[in-house]
Design an enzyme around this catalytic site. Sequence first.
Site, PDB file in Angstrom:
ATOM      1  N   CYS A  24       0.289   3.568  -3.687  1.00  0.00           N
ATOM      2  CA  CYS A  24      -0.853   2.647  -3.568  1.00  0.00           C
ATOM      3  C   CYS A  24      -0.866   1.563  -4.630  1.00  0.00           C
ATOM      4  CB  CYS A  24      -2.164   3.425  -3.604  1.00  0.00           C
ATOM      5  SG  CYS A  24      -2.579   4.067  -5.240  1.00  0.00           S
ATOM      6  N   CYS A  84       1.539   3.634  -9.225  1.00  0.00           N
ATOM      7  CA  CYS A  84       1.729   4.606  -8.155  1.00  0.00           C
ATOM      8  C   CYS A  84       2.612   3.978  -7.082  1.00  0.00           C
ATOM      9  CB  CYS A  84       0.367   4.990  -7.574  1.00  0.00           C
ATOM     10  SG  CYS A  84       0.472   6.044  -6.114  1.00  0.00           S
ATOM     11  N   CYS A 119      -2.431  11.024  -8.145  1.00  0.00           N
ATOM     12  CA  CYS A 119      -3.071   9.711  -8.180  1.00  0.00           C
ATOM     13  C   CYS A 119      -4.500   9.854  -7.684  1.00  0.00           C
ATOM     14  CB  CYS A 119      -2.295   8.736  -7.309  1.00  0.00           C
ATOM     15  SG  CYS A 119      -3.100   7.130  -7.134  1.00  0.00           S
ATOM     16  N   CYS A 134       4.302  14.907 -17.434  1.00  0.00           N
ATOM     17  CA  CYS A 134       5.692  15.000 -16.986  1.00  0.00           C
ATOM     18  C   CYS A 134       5.720  14.502 -15.534  1.00  0.00           C
ATOM     19  CB  CYS A 134       6.145  16.451 -17.094  1.00  0.00           C
ATOM     20  SG  CYS A 134       7.884  16.690 -16.727  1.00  0.00           S
ATOM     21  N   CYS A 149      -5.020   7.681  -4.219  1.00  0.00           N
ATOM     22  CA  CYS A 149      -4.427   7.997  -2.920  1.00  0.00           C
ATOM     23  C   CYS A 149      -4.007   9.455  -2.801  1.00  0.00           C
ATOM     24  CB  CYS A 149      -3.248   7.080  -2.627  1.00  0.00           C
ATOM     25  SG  CYS A 149      -1.772   7.469  -3.575  1.00  0.00           S
TER      26      CYS A 149
HETATM   27 ZN   LIG Z   1      -1.713   6.226  -5.528  1.00  0.00          ZN
END
Ligand SMILES: [Zn+2]
Length: 139
Positions: free
Chosen positions: A48, A45, A94, A117, A97
Amino acid sequence: MKQPEQEDLRSRLTPLQYSVTQEAQTERPFTGVYWDNHAQGTYRCVVCAEPLFDSGTKFESGSGWPSFYDVVDKGRVTQKRDFSHGMLRTEVVCANCGAHLGHLFPDGPNPTGLRYCINSASLAFEAQPQSAAGDADLV
Ligand SMILES: [Zn+2]
């Protein structure tokens, strides 16, 4: 009132990374940095740094966005219903976060039949070190 966290993100992320992860925008296909990335490694990510996808599950979807048939760990990604643009789609964010990642479609390859995707702008790629077989050759 502005949240300090958001201000921090604005300075840390590029404008595209910010609009994709925080405002659920979508980068234009074939413009991202990772759709054609074939290196071995982990996609984290961008906000984060949680590991989300592995290069081993990345496949050529022809869509122009990085596409994966699985996540590193199911708990790392949260699915949400997305009714925008007059369609019902599954948004993926995510789990740590809340950053917008992309969408999930049921037309992927085996073994899962899923296609995550994902926007390049939501990801930070960490290449696997060459000869990662332990520290034997380190002096
Ligand atoms: Zn994240």
